[in-house]
Design an enzyme around this catalytic site. Structure first.
Site, PDB file in Angstrom:
ATOM      1  N   LYS A 166      33.325 -32.463  48.703  1.00  0.00           N
ATOM      2  CA  LYS A 166      33.981 -32.955  49.921  1.00  0.00           C
ATOM      3  C   LYS A 166      34.065 -34.473  49.931  1.00  0.00           C
ATOM      4  CE  LYS A 166      35.290 -29.647  52.601  1.00  0.00           C
ATOM      5  NZ  LYS A 166      36.757 -29.466  52.710  1.00  0.00           N
ATOM      6  N   VAL A 218      40.406 -19.853  59.702  1.00  0.00           N
ATOM      7  CA  VAL A 218      39.348 -20.715  59.175  1.00  0.00           C
ATOM      8  C   VAL A 218      39.960 -21.733  58.208  1.00  0.00           C
ATOM      9  CG1 VAL A 218      37.236 -20.784  57.793  1.00  0.00           C
ATOM     10  CG2 VAL A 218      37.557 -18.988  59.509  1.00  0.00           C
ATOM     11  N   ALA A 219      39.687 -23.014  58.477  1.00  0.00           N
ATOM     12  CA  ALA A 219      40.362 -24.064  57.713  1.00  0.00           C
ATOM     13  C   ALA A 219      39.753 -24.277  56.327  1.00  0.00           C
ATOM     14  CB  ALA A 219      40.336 -25.367  58.508  1.00  0.00           C
ATOM     15  N   ASP A 271      45.105 -25.331  57.576  1.00  0.00           N
ATOM     16  CA  ASP A 271      44.701 -26.695  57.219  1.00  0.00           C
ATOM     17  C   ASP A 271      45.893 -27.654  57.267  1.00  0.00           C
ATOM     18  OD1 ASP A 271      45.876 -25.555  54.987  1.00  0.00           O
ATOM     19  OD2 ASP A 271      44.610 -26.634  53.571  1.00  0.00           O
ATOM     20  N   TYR A 313      37.223 -34.354  46.246  1.00  0.00           N
ATOM     21  CA  TYR A 313      38.328 -34.268  47.201  1.00  0.00           C
ATOM     22  C   TYR A 313      38.196 -35.431  48.185  1.00  0.00           C
ATOM     23  CZ  TYR A 313      39.373 -29.394  45.870  1.00  0.00           C
ATOM     24  OH  TYR A 313      39.717 -28.257  45.191  1.00  0.00           O
ATOM     25  N   ARG A 361      29.257 -25.626  48.676  1.00  0.00           N
ATOM     26  CA  ARG A 361      29.623 -25.813  47.267  1.00  0.00           C
ATOM     27  C   ARG A 361      28.889 -27.023  46.693  1.00  0.00           C
ATOM     28  NH1 ARG A 361      36.017 -25.981  48.141  1.00  0.00           N
ATOM     29  NH2 ARG A 361      35.258 -27.015  50.015  1.00  0.00           N
ATOM     30  N   GLU A 391      42.685 -33.832  44.850  1.00  0.00           N
ATOM     31  CA  GLU A 391      43.916 -33.225  45.365  1.00  0.00           C
ATOM     32  C   GLU A 391      45.185 -33.920  44.897  1.00  0.00           C
ATOM     33  OE1 GLU A 391      41.717 -34.811  47.273  1.00  0.00           O
ATOM     34  OE2 GLU A 391      42.757 -36.306  48.473  1.00  0.00           O
ATOM     35  N   HIS A 449      41.420 -36.508  50.482  1.00  0.00           N
ATOM     36  CA  HIS A 449      42.370 -36.309  51.596  1.00  0.00           C
ATOM     37  C   HIS A 449      42.405 -37.544  52.502  1.00  0.00           C
ATOM     38  CE1 HIS A 449      43.162 -32.173  50.496  1.00  0.00           C
ATOM     39  NE2 HIS A 449      41.859 -31.973  50.375  1.00  0.00           N
TER      40      HIS A 449
HETATM   41  N1  LIG Z   1      42.554 -22.291  54.916  1.00  0.00           N
HETATM   42  C1  LIG Z   1      42.101 -22.587  53.711  1.00  0.00           C
HETATM   43  O1  LIG Z   1      40.907 -22.557  53.451  1.00  0.00           O
HETATM   44  C2  LIG Z   1      43.066 -22.947  52.614  1.00  0.00           C
HETATM   45  C3  LIG Z   1      42.656 -22.955  51.270  1.00  0.00           C
HETATM   46  C4  LIG Z   1      43.611 -23.229  50.275  1.00  0.00           C
HETATM   47  C5  LIG Z   1      44.932 -23.506  50.646  1.00  0.00           C
HETATM   48  N2  LIG Z   1      45.277 -23.514  51.976  1.00  0.00           N
HETATM   49  C6  LIG Z   1      46.658 -23.764  52.433  1.00  0.00           C
HETATM   50  O2  LIG Z   1      47.473 -22.639  52.161  1.00  0.00           O
HETATM   51  C7  LIG Z   1      48.841 -23.052  52.183  1.00  0.00           C
HETATM   52  C8  LIG Z   1      49.579 -22.509  50.967  1.00  0.00           C
HETATM   53  O3  LIG Z   1      49.073 -23.168  49.805  1.00  0.00           O
HETATM   54  P1  LIG Z   1      49.643 -22.808  48.351  1.00  0.00           P
HETATM   55  O4  LIG Z   1      48.724 -23.458  47.390  1.00  0.00           O
HETATM   56  O5  LIG Z   1      49.927 -21.366  48.237  1.00  0.00           O
HETATM   57  O6  LIG Z   1      51.024 -23.608  48.372  1.00  0.00           O
HETATM   58  P2  LIG Z   1      52.276 -23.343  47.389  1.00  0.00           P
HETATM   59  O7  LIG Z   1      53.074 -24.600  47.407  1.00  0.00           O
HETATM   60  O8  LIG Z   1      51.810 -22.770  46.101  1.00  0.00           O
HETATM   61  O9  LIG Z   1      53.103 -22.188  48.124  1.00  0.00           O
HETATM   62  C9  LIG Z   1      53.756 -22.364  49.363  1.00  0.00           C
HETATM   63  C10 LIG Z   1      54.967 -21.458  49.399  1.00  0.00           C
HETATM   64  O10 LIG Z   1      55.488 -21.490  50.739  1.00  0.00           O
HETATM   65  C11 LIG Z   1      56.903 -21.342  50.616  1.00  0.00           C
HETATM   66  N3  LIG Z   1      57.515 -21.722  51.884  1.00  0.00           N
HETATM   67  C12 LIG Z   1      57.705 -22.976  52.398  1.00  0.00           C
HETATM   68  N4  LIG Z   1      58.285 -22.892  53.599  1.00  0.00           N
HETATM   69  C13 LIG Z   1      58.458 -21.566  53.868  1.00  0.00           C
HETATM   70  C14 LIG Z   1      58.996 -20.831  54.959  1.00  0.00           C
HETATM   71  N5  LIG Z   1      59.486 -21.443  56.043  1.00  0.00           N
HETATM   72  N6  LIG Z   1      58.990 -19.490  54.892  1.00  0.00           N
HETATM   73  C15 LIG Z   1      58.502 -18.842  53.807  1.00  0.00           C
HETATM   74  N7  LIG Z   1      57.998 -19.476  52.729  1.00  0.00           N
HETATM   75  C16 LIG Z   1      57.971 -20.827  52.773  1.00  0.00           C
HETATM   76  C17 LIG Z   1      57.238 -22.224  49.431  1.00  0.00           C
HETATM   77  O11 LIG Z   1      58.519 -21.912  48.902  1.00  0.00           O
HETATM   78  C18 LIG Z   1      56.088 -21.892  48.462  1.00  0.00           C
HETATM   79  O12 LIG Z   1      56.431 -20.840  47.583  1.00  0.00           O
HETATM   80  C19 LIG Z   1      48.783 -24.586  52.254  1.00  0.00           C
HETATM   81  O13 LIG Z   1      48.968 -24.994  53.598  1.00  0.00           O
HETATM   82  C20 LIG Z   1      47.379 -24.908  51.792  1.00  0.00           C
HETATM   83  O14 LIG Z   1      46.936 -26.169  52.280  1.00  0.00           O
HETATM   84  C21 LIG Z   1      44.363 -23.244  52.946  1.00  0.00           C
END
Ligand SMILES: NC(=O)c1ccc[n+]([C@@H]2O[C@H](COP(=O)([O-])OP(=O)(O)OC[C@H]3O[C@@H](n4cnc5c(N)ncnc54)[C@H](O)[C@@H]3O)[C@@H](O)[C@H]2O)c1
Length: 372
Positions: free
Chosen positions: A75, A298-299, A270, A94, A15, A118, A96
């Site tokens: 990043k 994939v993180a 992540d 970002y 990016r 963030e 972190h």
């Molecule tokens: N791997 C990647 O590349 C990548 C990219 C973007 C986001 N993420 C990750 O994805 C995850 C979700 O992000 P988001 O933006 O959707 O967050 P968000 O806060 O919008 O949504 C999270 C949801 O999880 C629910 N939740 C919490 N504990 C729970 C449980 N025990 N059981 C069921 N539901 C539960 C919450 O109520 C909420 O609705 C985060 O960990 C974020 O860091 C990863």
């Protein structure tokens, strides 16, 4: 203001901090933009696109960092980049910092004014510069999960949408926030039979109101989770407990209860991942198998679609970038408490309490930093 956009140097990061259209808007606001040669190549933007938008191309990152009053990146700065930062310069990217003492120490030592994507907030309590990447990762999850389900890739050989006479795959999405909602929409759009579970009843009400016809929802009790998981061909982990590691919702022992060859897509990797057997993987080698269950973990999922991700991030950062350039960071932050929430370091002081708490360092308020 002179704004600088260097090429990203973190491994596998394609990016770029500013699109040619962002450059065009900054130039229209009377600013100068210097861009490192080749900065946009990974996202499909050529140097001539930037020149046409009004940028000046510079051959080295050193020159970009040396000339720019504000650096715009994607990043967190790597060690070699941190050595180029200085007091009086603004860094917008970002960061972190909470799990990263080395970076925090270097930013404090440099004196740079660092504004982290963030931690910028919005009126509804959301994180507007994180949301676009969650949207991307969510929409990508069923796509990579569908690939993982293919036989040659170790999956159970099930087509997500089925065909006439053959039932579609069952997809369970755990967590109905930004990632989960976008994942469910795409999986349903591909014809899958989708259920989203969440522990927030207001969120389930919202999902039911808005998407009731497209996918089902259920409360995420441990019992419901396993009942639905046993039936699922694909399980997408999309939970988030802000500021905490992801809860482990399926244990290794429970893998034996899942369908052989089922695909687990742990987007929450992540934050440590929400399956006990999850470990972070890369785009080069994204999938592994444990007890007959395929794991995609994939993180940095948005990196797979660098162009879409760059455009989405650019849309979200542009208004803040323009405010910072037009008004200077102090006035821009003083007039916008949501941008001020992004301030993490200034003149050697930490200005974000949660980072201080995580690293055991003293922090002052962002508001206090305006007077330094
Ligand atoms: N791997 C990647 O590349 C990548 C990219 C973007 C986001 N993420 C990750 O994805 C995850 C979700 O992000 P988001 O933006 O959707 O967050 P968000 O806060 O919008 O949504 C999270 C949801 O999880 C629910 N939740 C919490 N504990 C729970 C449980 N025990 N059981 C069921 N539901 C539960 C919450 O109520 C909420 O609705 C985060 O960990 C974020 O860091 C990863």
């Amino acid at each position: 203001m002179k704004i600088g956009c260097p090429k990203e140097i973190k491994p596998q990061e394609f990016r770029v901090g500013m699109t040619p259209n962002a450059v065009r808007e900054a130039v229209a606001h009377g600013h100068q933009v210097v861009v490192e040669t080749g900065a946009g190549t990974g996202a499909g933007f050529s140097d001539s696109d930037y020149v046409a938008a009004g940028a000046t191309m510079l051959g080295t990152a050193e020159d970009v960092f040396a000339q720019a009053e504000m650096i715009v990146k994607v990043k967190e700065p790597q060690a070699v980049e941190r050595a180029r930062l200085r007091e009086g310069q603004v860094l917008f990217t970002y960061l972190h910092l909470a799990p990263d003492p080395a970076q925090t120490a270097d930013l404090l030592a440099s004196g740079v004014t660092a504004i982290a994507y963030e931690t910028v907030t919005d009126e509804r309590g959301g994180l507007p510069l994180l949301a676009p990447m969650s949207e991307v990762a969510g929409r990508l999850a069923p796509q990579v999960g569908a690939w993982t389900l293919q036989k040659a890739n170790g999956g159970r050989g099930v087509l997500l949408g089925g065909v006439p006479g053959v039932s579609p795959a069952k997809v369970l999405v755990i967590g109905g926030g930004v990632v989960g909602t976008h994942a469910a929409r795409v999986a349903a759009g591909m014809g899958a039979d989708v259920t989203v579970i969440d522990r927030s009843v207001p969120r389930l009400r919202y999902l039911d109101d808005v998407f009731g016809g497209q996918f089902k929802n259920a409360y995420a009790s441990a019992g419901n989770t396993m009942d639905l998981a046993r039936e699922a061909d694909m399980i997408i982990g999309a939970v988030l407990i802000p500021g905490a590691a992801a809860p482990k919702l399926i244990s290794r022992a429970q893998l034996a209860e899942l369908k052989p060859g089922a695909a687990l897509v742990d987007v929450a990797i992540d934050q440590g991942g929400c399956f006990e057997t999850s470990r972070a993987t890369t785009h080069q080698d994204p999938v592994y198998e444990v007890d007959g269950i395929m794991h995609y973990c994939v993180a940095n999922m948005p990196g797979a679609v660098a162009r879409t991700s760059t455009l989405a991030l650019g849309n979200a950062t542009l208004p803040f970038l323009l405010a910072l350039a037009d008004k200077g960071w102090k006035l821009a932050c003083a007039e916008d408490k949501h941008l001020m929430a992004g301030l993490n370091t200034h003149k050697g002081k930490l200005t974000y309490a949660a980072v201080g708490a995580a690293l055991g360092l003293p922090a002052i308020s962002a508001a206090a930093a305006l007077d330094l």
